[in-house]
Design an enzyme around this catalytic site. Sequence first.
Site: not given
Ligand code: 7PM
Length: 297
Positions: A222, A256
Site C-alpha cells: 500500500k 491480505r
Molecule cells: C487500488 C487501490 C488497488 C486499493 C487495490 C487496492 C483491502 C481489501 C483492497 C483491504 C479488505 C489493495 C486495494 N484492500 N479488502 N481490498 N481490506 N478487506 O491494496 O485492505 O489491494 S483493494
Amino acid sequence: MRLLDCAGRSLDLARPRVMGVLNVTPDSFSDGGDYLDLAAALRRAELMVEQGAAIIDVGGESTRPGAAPVGAQDEIRRVVPVIAAIAARLPVPVSVDTSKPEVMSAAVAAGAGLINDVRALQLPGALEAAADLGVPVCLMHMQGEPDTMQQGPAYMDVVAEVAAFLSGRMAACMAAGIPAGRILLDPGFGFGKTLTHNLTLLARLRDIAALGPPLLVGLSRKSMLGAITGRPVTERLAGSLAAALLAVERGAVLVRAHDVAETVDALAVAAALHQTCPGQDPAAESHRWGESNADQL
Ligand code: 7PM
C-alpha cells in the site's frame, strides 16, 4: 478455537493466516472474460495455495482511486468463472471482494465461502443478501468512496471513529440475522486515510481487536508503505512484511497479501514466538490469538 465455516470449507484462525489477493480487473488479467485469463488466474491461485495461502480473495472491481465503476453483470462475468474454477480445483475457501448483492449471490452460488466488502454491506440489498447466503462477511471501514476518498480525509479521532463504524455495522449485521461468529472486521488501511491516520490505526489496532471479531488487515504494497520507505509499489515487500508483523502482534489474524510465500514465512516466525512464550510478546499484552469476547457472544 476460531474455526470459520466458509461454505463447508474451514478457515482456522487459531494462528494468523494469509489471504492471497487475486485481482480479476482489466488492469491485472485482461478482463477475466476469456479462457487465457481464466487459466492464468487459476495458475496464480494454485501457486498461492502451494505457498500457504489459507484463502484466496477474488476481486473484479478496482477500488483504485479514480477507477471507473463496474456494473454488476460485468463484475459477475469477471469473477464467477474464476471462483468456480478455484472452488472446483483447490481445497481452500474462496472469498469474493465485492459490494454488490447480485455479485455476492452469483459468487456464493459459484462456490465462494466468504464475502469481503470494502463498503461493509452498506449498498442497498447487501445486508439481506449476505444474511441469506449464510457465509462469513468481512466488514471494512472506508471514509468516502474510492474515487475521492484520498482527497483530504479527516477525523476527530480516527481509532474511535473506525471502531464506532465497525461496531455499528456489526450491530446491523446481527439485526439482519448474521451471527457474530460469522463476522470479521477490517480497519481499511488506505481507504480514506492519511499516513498519520494509517499509522495511528496500526499502532492502536488492539483497540479495534477488542471489538471481538477476528481482524483482517490489508497492508500489502500500500501507498502508506511507499510514503514511509520512498519505494515504488514493486519494491514494497520488506515494508509489507514489517507491517504484517506489527499488525499480527496487535491481534490481526488474517493478512491480505500479494506476496504469499514471504508473508507465510513472516507469520510463521510470529506464531513460533507466540507458541514458545504465549503472552510474552510485549506488544500483545493480554491479547491471545484464537480467543476473544466474540467467542462468548
Ligand atoms: C487500488 C487501490 C488497488 C486499493 C487495490 C487496492 C483491502 C481489501 C483492497 C483491504 C479488505 C489493495 C486495494 N484492500 N479488502 N481490498 N481490506 N478487506 O491494496 O485492505 O489491494 S483493494
